[in-house]
Design a protein around this motif. Structure first.
Motif, PDB file in Angstrom:
ATOM      1  N   GLU A   1      53.345  66.642 104.570  1.00 25.87           N
ATOM      2  CA  GLU A   1      53.393  67.826 105.445  1.00 25.87           C
ATOM      3  C   GLU A   1      54.253  68.935 104.839  1.00 25.87           C
ATOM      4  O   GLU A   1      53.860  70.095 104.779  1.00 25.87           O
ATOM      5  N   ARG A   2      55.424  68.527 104.363  1.00 28.98           N
ATOM      6  CA  ARG A   2      56.361  69.493 103.814  1.00 28.98           C
ATOM      7  C   ARG A   2      55.765  70.244 102.612  1.00 28.98           C
ATOM      8  O   ARG A   2      55.982  71.429 102.428  1.00 28.98           O
ATOM      9  N   TYR A   3      55.032  69.518 101.781  1.00 28.57           N
ATOM     10  CA  TYR A   3      54.503  70.120 100.550  1.00 28.57           C
ATOM     11  C   TYR A   3      53.249  70.945 100.830  1.00 28.57           C
ATOM     12  O   TYR A   3      52.944  71.892 100.107  1.00 28.57           O
ATOM     13  N   PHE A   4      52.509  70.584 101.882  1.00 25.46           N
ATOM     14  CA  PHE A   4      51.354  71.379 102.316  1.00 25.46           C
ATOM     15  C   PHE A   4      51.763  72.827 102.577  1.00 25.46           C
ATOM     16  O   PHE A   4      51.015  73.755 102.357  1.00 25.46           O
ATOM     17  N   ALA A   5      52.990  72.996 103.082  1.00 21.39           N
ATOM     18  CA  ALA A   5      53.415  74.322 103.513  1.00 21.39           C
ATOM     19  C   ALA A   5      53.850  75.200 102.346  1.00 21.39           C
ATOM     20  O   ALA A   5      54.047  76.394 102.522  1.00 21.39           O
ATOM     21  N   LEU A   6      54.008  74.595 101.145  1.00 25.63           N
ATOM     22  CA  LEU A   6      54.477  75.371 100.001  1.00 25.63           C
ATOM     23  C   LEU A   6      53.292  75.922  99.207  1.00 25.63           C
ATOM     24  O   LEU A   6      52.392  75.166  98.847  1.00 25.63           O
ATOM     25  N   ARG A   7      53.340  77.199  98.933  1.00 24.32           N
ATOM     26  CA  ARG A   7      52.249  77.799  98.166  1.00 24.32           C
ATOM     27  C   ARG A   7      52.353  77.412  96.696  1.00 24.32           C
ATOM     28  O   ARG A   7      53.435  77.302  96.150  1.00 24.32           O
ATOM     29  N   GLU A   8      51.220  77.217  96.065  1.00 20.16           N
ATOM     30  CA  GLU A   8      51.117  76.974  94.617  1.00 20.16           C
ATOM     31  C   GLU A   8      51.963  75.804  94.138  1.00 20.16           C
ATOM     32  O   GLU A   8      52.491  75.830  93.043  1.00 20.16           O
ATOM     33  N   LEU A   9      52.083  74.773  94.969  1.00 17.83           N
ATOM     34  CA  LEU A   9      52.873  73.630  94.548  1.00 17.83           C
ATOM     35  C   LEU A   9      52.057  72.796  93.550  1.00 17.83           C
ATOM     36  O   LEU A   9      52.579  72.108  92.740  1.00 17.83           O
TER      37      LEU A   9
END
Lengths: 289, 386
Positions: free
Chosen positions: A281-289
Motif C-alpha cells: 500500500e505504502r509503495y503504491f502511493a509513491l510515484r515512479e517507484l
C-alpha cells in the motif's frame, strides 16, 4: 507471506543453467482480441514439465528474438499443457502472439509466488480483474470450480476497456450462467450494441456480495485499477492483509538476479508477483517507484 | 620452516614480494592485480612484480581522480581505481548460451562459466572483501549464478590492508574497514618506516598457509606490530566522510518523498558511472544475437544500470521516467532495500561512486541532507532488520 509456490522458485536440475529455455511446441492457438492470443504449449521432450501454482509466470522465449515474462493462464490439473495469453506489446510478445500451431518456443520457470488460494478456503472469494489481469486469475477460477465446496461465495468483477477487449469471451458466457458464482463484466466505453455495465471495475465493488470479516480478494490489472479497488474493498471493511495484488514490472531473469523488477523492497519475480496489499500500500502511493 | 599458522603474523621482506607472485603462479593461479593503465590503476593480469604500480599513488575527490608519482617506492600506496574485481566474477558481457536449430526445435548449450584457470586476486582492500561477500549473497544466496559460483569457488584472495586513505573513503562508518580482519586467504600489510620496507603477512585459510610455505618469512617483532598500530591509527584519522550503516535504512525509508531527490535529480546526468564502478551493483540485461546463417542464436548477459530509461520499460513506457526517481531507486536500493532483498547493506563505503561521478554527487552528502530533515520528521520506519 501466505503466498504459495509449487517448487522452490526457479529451482533447476543439477548443473543446468537457470538461463536456458526448454523447447515447447504450440499445440493450440486462439485469437482472443485484435492484439491478444492464447497459446497452449507442450514440451517437445516427453519429460513432464515442472508443476505450477496459479499466479506464477514463465519466461517465454520467442526464438531469435528474446524473452518476456508471461503469467500462466491454464489449469494446474493438466500435467503437460501450459497455457499463456499474450498481448502484442513489443517485439517479443508480437512474435509470440503470431506463433502458429506446430511452432516451437522456449519456456523457463515457473517463477514467483502465486495466489494464496488455501487462505480463501472456507471464506468468500473475490476476484477483481482489469484487462489482461484475467489470464493470471483464470487458473484460480479453474481450481475453485474443481473444488467449489471449499469456498463460500465466489464473486468476480471483470473490467475491460471496450467489449472488443474482453478475453475468454465464450468461457465467460458459460461462467455467467452458473449459479455457484457471480461473474460481472463491465467496460469503460461501449457502443449502443453493448447491453452490459459501463464503468470502471472498482465501481462494481459496492455491489459485490461478501462478508468483509471472512473474505479474501485477489486483484489483478493495471496498478491504478488495483489501487482503487483495494481501497474500495478496505472501505467495505476488508482487512488489508486479506487483499492480494499481482504486480508487474520489466523482468529479465525471473530468479532475483537481474534487478529489473524491483518495487521498493521487493524483487517481484522472487517475492511476488502476488503480494498482500498490506505490504505494498505504502509503495503504491509513491510515484515512479 | 614450520607451516605458518595463526598467531603472531609473519614478515615478508619487500625484496621477496616477487617470490609470493612466483609461488602463486607455480601453483597454477592467474594473478590479477593492480597495474597502471590509461591514467588510472586498473586490475589486470600481473606476471611480474615490476608490473605493479610501485611508487604510484592517486589523488581523489568528488569528481576527481589523478595519478601521481609518490616520493617513496611503496607498492600499494594508491587507493581504489575505477574498476573493482566485479568484472572477473560477473563479466560485463557474457555468453549465457547458444541455441542451435535442430529439426523444427532447438538445442541449448550453456556457455562456459569460467575463463581459463583459477584466479588469484592480489590487492583486495577491506571494502572490496566486503563487496565480495555482498556479491556472494546476491549471486549465490538463491538460485546460484553458475558463472559467479564457479569463478568464486576457484578464487584465491590476497588482501592488502590500506596504508593510507583517500578523501572519498567512508568504510569505517559502513563497518567494512579499513582493517582487513576476515574473508582472505592471505593478507598483506605494507609497512614503510625506519625499520624497513616490508609486509606483515598472514594466512586466513589452509590454501593460504600452503602458499606461504616456500616464502622466506620471519616472525613479526615488536617494532613491526608497533608500526602497524601507528599506521592503522593514521588511516582511521584520515577518513572524514561517513554514512552510518546502522541508520541508513531507516532514514532512507522514512524519506522516500523528500524534496532532496528532486534536487539531486537536477544535478545527476543519469550517466550510469556510479553503477558501473560500484563493486556490488549487479543489474544486468540480456541480448539476443542471431547468426547470419539463421542456424543458431546466442544469448548474452550484459551489465545494465537502473539509471537508464529503458531499465523499467513496461509495455510502451518506463516506470521511472524522471532522473530523480532513478537516483532515488539507486540510492535507496543500495542503502535500504538491499537489506530486505539480500540481508545486508549494498554499500561498502569504497567511495568510487563519489570519485567517478562527473558532477561530483557525493552519496554521503546526499544521505546527510536526508538525515537532517529526517531528524525533525522522525525516522522510525525501521533500521537494519535483525
Amino acid at each position: 507471506m501466505g503466498s504459495e509456490t509449487a517448487a522452490p522458485p526457479g529451482s533447476h536440475e543439477g548443473g543446468a543453467s537457470p538461463w536456458a529455455p526448454t523447447p515447447y511446441r504450440v499445440v493450440e492457438r486462439a485469437q482472443e482480441t485484435a492484439d491478444t492470443a492464447t497459446l497452449a504449449l507442450e514440451p517437445v521432450e516427453p519429460a513432464p514439465p515442472p508443476g505450477f501454482v496459479p499466479g506464477q509466470f514463465h519466461m517465454l522465449y520467442a526464438p531469435d528474438i528474446g524473452e518476456a515474462a508471461i503469467s500462466i493462464s491454464g489449469a494446474t490439473s493438466d500435467p503437460r499443457r501450459r497455457v499463456h495469453t499474450i498481448r502484442s506489446a513489443g517485439r517479443v510478445t508480437d512474435a509470440l502472439t503470431k506463433a502458429r500451431v506446430g511452432d516451437v518456443v522456449g519456456v523457463r520457470g515457473p517463477y514467483g509466488r502465486g495466489w494464496p488460494l488455501r487462505e480463501a478456503e472456507g471464506k468468500d472469494l473475490l476476484l477483481v480483474v482489469g484487462g489482461l489481469g484475467l489470464p493470471p486469475l483464470r487458473p484460480v477460477l479453474y481450481e475453485v470450480l474443481a473444488h467449489r465446496d471449499r469456498f463460500r461465495r465466489v464473486e468476480i468483477a471483470y473490467g475491460a476497456r471496450t467489449p472488443k477487449d474482453l478475453v475468454y469471451y465464450d468461457e465467460i458466457q458459460a461462467w455467467r450462467t452458473r449459479k455457484d458464482l457471480r461473474f460481472q463484466v463491465t467496460v469503460d466505453r461501449a457502443g449502443v450494441d453493448w447491453y452490459g455495465d459501463v464503468g470502471i471495475v472498482s465501481q462494481r465493488i459496492p455491489d459485490m456480495r461478501f462478508d468483509p470479516s471472512s473474505a479474501v480478494a485477489f486483484l489483478c490489472g493495471p496498478e491504478i485499477m488495483m489501487r482503487g479497488s483495494a481501497q474500495a474493498l478496505v472501505d467495505r471493511g476488508m482487512s488489508r492483509s486479506s487483499v492480494y495484488v499481482s504486480m508487474e514490472r520489466n523482468m529479465k531473469c525471473g530468479f532475483g538476479q537481474c534487478g529489473h523488477c524491483q518495487f521498493g523492497p521487493f524483487l517481484l519475480c522472487r517475492d511476488g508477483p502476488v503480494l498482500p496489499y498490506a505490504s505494498v500500500e505504502r509503495y503504491f502511493a509513491l510515484r515512479e517507484l | 620452516m614450520p607451516l605458518p599458522s595463526a598467531g603472531p603474523p609473519w614478515v615478508l621482506d619487500r625484496k621477496d614480494l616477487g617470490l609470493l607472485l612466483a609461488s602463486l603462479r607455480s601453483s597454477g593461479y592467474r594473478v590479477i592485480g593492480p597495474r597502471v593503465r590509461d591514467g588510472a590503476i586498473l586490475y589486470g593480469e600481473v606476471k611480474e612484480e615490476g608490473e605493479l604500480p610501485i611508487g604510484w599513488r592517486d589523488r581523489q575527490e568528488a569528481g576527481t581522480y589523478r595519478l601521481e608519482r609518490s616520493e617513496d617506492l611503496r607498492v600499494f600506496d594508491f587507493h581504489l581505481g575505477p574498476q573493482g574485481w566485479k568484472p572477473y566474477l560477473f563479466p560485463p558481457h557474457h555468453l549465457l548460451w547458444t541455441a542451435r536449430k535442430d529439426g523444427g526445435t532447438f538445442r541449448v548449450e550453456a556457455g562456459a562459466t569460467t575463463d581459463g584457470g583459477p584466479l588469484a586476486f592480489l590487492g583486495v582492500r577491506a571494502c572490496e572483501v566486503a563487496a565480495l561477500r555482498v556479491s556472494e549473497r546476491v549471486f549465490e544466496g538463491g538460485v546460484p549464478d553458475p558463472t559467479f559460483r564457479d569463478r568464486r569457488a576457484a578464487l584465491l584472495i590476497i588482501a592488502v590492508e590500506c596504508s593510507s586513505s583517500a578523501p572519498t573513503c567512508f568504510c569505517p562508518s559502513m563497518r567494512t574497514g579499513p582493517e582487513v580482519t576476515q574473508g582472505f586467504d592471505i593478507v598483506l600489510r605494507e609497512l614503510f618506516s625506519p625499520w624497513g620496507h616490508r609486509f606483515l603477512i598472514e594466512a586466513g585459510t589452509d590454501r593460504g598457509r600452503e602458499l606461504l610455505q616456500p616464502l622466506p618469512l620471519r616472525a613479526a617483532a615488536e617494532e613491526d606490530l608497533a608500526d602497524l598500530e601507528a599506521q592503522r591509527q593514521r588511516v582511521r584519522e584520515g577518513i572524514h566522510r561517513a554514512l552510518p550503516v546502522e541508520e541508513a535504512r531507516g532514514v532512507i525509508l522514512a524519506n522516500l518523498e523528500h524534496p532532496r531527490w528532486e534536487e539531486v535529480g537536477r544535478r545527476c546526468l543519469a550517466c550510469s558511472n556510479c553503477t558501473m564502478v560500484c563493486p556490488t551493483c549487479f543489474c544486468s540485461t540480456t541480448e539476443e544475437v542471431p547468426s547470419l546463417s539463421g542456424e543458431e542464436t546466442q544469448r548474452y548477459r550484459r551489465w545494465d544500470s537502473c539509471f537508464g530509461l529503458g531499465f523499467t520499460q513496461l509495455h510502451a513506457s518506463s516506470v521511472r521516467s524522471s532522473i530523480s526517481s532513478r537516483y532515488r531507486q539507486w540510492m535507496s536500493h543500495k542503502l535500504a532495500t538491499w537489506w530486505d532483498q539480500f540481508g545486508s547493506s549494498g554499500c561498502v563505503g569504497c567511495g568510487r561512486c563519489i570519485t567517478w561521478c562527473p558532477v561530483g554527487i557525493d552519496l554521503t552528502e546526499e544521505f546527510a541532507a536526508l538525515r537532517t530533515k529526517a531528524a525533525s520528521t522522525g525516522a522510525k520506519a525501521g533500521g537494519v532488520p535483525a
